[in-house]
Design an enzyme around this catalytic site. Structure first.
Site, PDB file in Angstrom:
ATOM      1  CB  THR B  15      -0.915   0.011   1.239  1.00  0.00           C
ATOM      2  OG1 THR B  15      -1.680  -1.207   1.228  1.00  0.00           O
ATOM      3  CG2 THR B  15      -1.861   1.196   1.217  1.00  0.00           C
ATOM      4  CD  GLU B 130       7.704  13.425   9.975  1.00  0.00           C
ATOM      5  OE1 GLU B 130       8.558  14.301  10.131  1.00  0.00           O
ATOM      6  OE2 GLU B 130       6.859  13.148  10.860  1.00  0.00           O
ATOM      7  N   GLY B 135       1.807   9.045  10.791  1.00  0.00           N
ATOM      8  CA  GLY B 135       1.539   8.950   9.351  1.00  0.00           C
ATOM      9  C   GLY B 135       2.035  10.165   8.609  1.00  0.00           C
ATOM     10  CE  LYS B 206       1.554   4.464  14.384  1.00  0.00           C
ATOM     11  NZ  LYS B 206       0.110   4.375  14.084  1.00  0.00           N
ATOM     12  N   GLY B 304      -2.697   5.278   5.852  1.00  0.00           N
ATOM     13  CA  GLY B 304      -3.245   5.306   4.506  1.00  0.00           C
ATOM     14  C   GLY B 304      -2.148   5.482   3.482  1.00  0.00           C
TER      15      GLY B 304
END
Lengths: 440, 440
Positions: B15, B130, B135, B206, B304
């Site tokens: 993805t 990053e 995200g 994270k 995403g």
């Protein structure tokens, strides 16, 4: 750069300058630990001894900028004088000596930006200006770094804390503009002469900087359509709330057809579900829409001593470790390296509108008004007719679907010339979140 | 670096990899114009030909990572395989060759971060990451750049979009956890096995990265107290709303006494006036509190294809123009350069609490419960007793003032052993915005 010691020459030591002194002194060890650099204040220059700060005895104070700038120990020149007068001369002098300049001076960049950036480049040095827009919010850096992979679709910002404070007070307390302005002045959020802020000029200067970096073009203040908040009536803030909106002064840059950019600063109805509607008081926020990232928002304090100092010191560090000079050298986004913006003429803007009519309480008024709008192809989304007031005149609030700005202005002229309309019609634009990214 | 052409070797083309290919190809000219660099995909490596993307014929595809990494034309290695297996081997190989690595792999950084960062340093190269947290939100860059002048007081983040989507559905639709999870899976916001997300582990990995950069210390996943959302009852989301709160899974790092850091991921009652309460669906946001900037918030899509690609490509650009390597070299904030975090033991946490008791409908229950809380010096701010349900048991919701976590756990044990309590008591922490910056 990145010697172990870096000498700083600070020009101006008012509110923000005082904050920079505070950070460099009080967080000296933190900054040394983080960066390996021992930041040393070599010169703190003010206009006259009357402006010496309370802790002047502990600082390398002087009133002569030239020797301070020329001192080889001044490795970074920090300009916090403001305005386009001596500040410009000092920046020019520093750049000609090849000294990097850190500045918060949006007015100077608005007036002399391209020339000063070119001068920096000729002298193999750079200008850093994070504090010139968005205060402590690192939005300028984000546009050059974290967001740089995006074709930008829109920037919508609340970038003037004074206006946002006034509008918040008007909305929350039902105050008129004058009362809210007085409160802002009393609390130090507005200056004695608030014209630069309330006219929207300050926001326009910031938008010129941000839009230039986002769309990679040269934006002048004159390219931006400007309406301030000083004519706003409390009535409209109240009605807006009733319809699910909040009125904010937005600085807007949007890509439209043929890569033309719509540039404007004006009071705007923002839907309550938009995060920008929740930005209250003196806070700022910038909504960013990019082709890859979609919607992002950056929120924080847009002014004030320490928030602005946060941005200035981050620039000092970026210059010192060398990242800012590299960005300045390699990125073709600065006003001396790009073409003038292709502005979308304001009367070609497509927008939704809120209009408030003041009509005589007579039959047939609405028919005349809707006929005038119809003649200009403006279709309505809603009509609200609140209670009549004591004078026998009735407020009528109309919201429209997307319409053409030029057509709306023509329609308003017709409407205001109707004998049944007893006061000039108020017209405020409604912003909708750019498509595909509208869900919070 | 900053040759006019930079060769990219992409490891993994799922993805996010597909998104990176899309940005590098479709925005090739934009990136060239902005940076002066002609980014060229030299290799796109996947595990087997079965994983070739639809446009494979147009891409330099292969299934052999080693020659691709070793190819001198591979100037930047982008690792988007994920996991700690071959991804780790490939990153190691690249670093040993002195090739800079861009990665989104938080799991790899969580497990082998300090070692890999040290390896990069030994070989005079760098790791950019990053996309590993937040995200597309450029929060990692902000911590190293725009916020770097701040002594950080707190980070509070919604950093897992899956959990936030599930909690939003539960809150807005009154759904149970299972129904909301199924909807998230149907829409692709949750994986078939959602354990990493709903357990809070993904958020903890994270947080380890973000807290390490913010507080300049080495944070391991095990340092973070962890509670997921999979045990949450829809009842509590409903009650929270009634009391003016929203339940969010927050990742929290706060500086407490003696520079000890409280590190935790757990469901949290967030006041409706807090901007974090407005972060809905799969969006992420990080609230930052710094000594100079005060409160700032960074909001955007935390996952995403394209948002993550936005972050990866920004890292590629940072590496290519040289700013990322400079930061890596000069800033002492990376896990190989800092000391282990001094963790505030979880039972020393001071927090406010929401507790929901299930009591038999008998007199005297409340007296027993409040006595138990009182014995542990926990004082109440409110008691709510909604309608009794069909089983003859009564929910009682209590919110407390600041109390000690250890004391609360002891009190809960006592309460749950009372014969009048018919089900385990639910306990959820309430977060208040750090002081001085509480006003939106």
């Amino acid at each position: 750069m990145s010697d172990s010691t870096i000498g700083i020459c600070l020009l101006g030591c008012g509110t923000v300058g005082g904050g920079v002194v505070k950070v460099l002194r009080e967080q000296h060890d933190l900054l040394l630990r983080r960066t390996g650099i021992d930041f040393q204040l070599r010169h703190v220059v003010v206009k006259s001894k009357d402006e010496y700060p309370a802790n002047a005895a502990e600082l390398p104070m002087s009133t002569e900028a030239t020797p301070a700038i020329d001192d080889p120990a001044s490795q970074i020149i920090v300009e916090l004088i403001g305005g386009t007068g001596v500040a410009g001369q000092f920046v020019e002098r520093a750049l000609k000596l090849g000294r990097p300049v850190v500045t918060a001076n949006k007015a100077l960049l608005a007036v002399r930006g391209p020339e000063l950036f070119a001068l920096a480049r000729q002298n193999n040095t750079c200008i850093a200006f994070e504090a010139s827009a968005g205060g402590g919010i690192p939005i300028i850096d984000a546009l050059m770094r974290g967001l740089v992979a995006n074709r930008v679709d829109a920037l919508l910002g609340i970038v003037n804390g004074t206006c946002n404070f006034i509008l918040t007070k008007m909305t929350q307390n039902g105050w008129g503009y004058d009362q809210a302005l007085k409160e802002a002045q009393r609390l130090g959020f507005a200056e004695a002469n608030p014209a630069m802020d309330v006219s929207g000029r300050d926001a326009a200067q910031k938008l010129a900087i941000l839009a230039g970096l986002a769309f990679n073009c040269r934006v002048r203040e004159e390219d931006i359509h400007l309406e301030g908040i000083d004519k706003l009536d409390a009535t409209d803030l109240t009605f807006a709330c009733q319809f699910g909106y909040v009125i904010k002064l937005l600085a807007i840059a949007e890509r439209r057809e043929n890569d033309r950019i719509s540039l404007r600063v004006h009071p705007t109805l923002v839907h309550k579900d938009d995060l920008l509607a929740d930005v209250s008081g003196s806070f700022n926020a910038i909504s960013f829409y990019g082709h890859a990232l979609g919607h992002a928002l950056f929120y924080g304090r847009g002014a004030g001593q320490m928030p602005t100092a946060s941005a200035v010191v981050s620039d000092i560090i970026g210059v010192a470790i060398g990242t800012t000079p590299l960005q300045f050298k390699h990125l073709n986004v600065f006003p001396d390296k790009v073409d003038p913006v292709k502005v979308l003429p304001f009367d070609e803007l497509q927008s939704r509108y809120y209009i408030r009519l003041t009509a005589k309480d007579q039959p047939g008024v609405l028919a005349q008004v809707t006929a005038a709008l119809g003649r200009h192809w403006i279709s309505l989304s809603a009509i609200h007719q609140p209670e009549s007031d004591a004078n026998g005149s009735v407020p009528v609030v109309i919201t429209t679907h997307l319409a053409n700005e030029g057509a709306m202005q023509s329609a308003l002229k017709e409407i205001d010339s109707l004998p049944t309309i007893s006061a000039p019609t108020v017209c405020i634009r409604i912003i909708d979140q750019p498509k595909e990214f509208g869900n919070k």
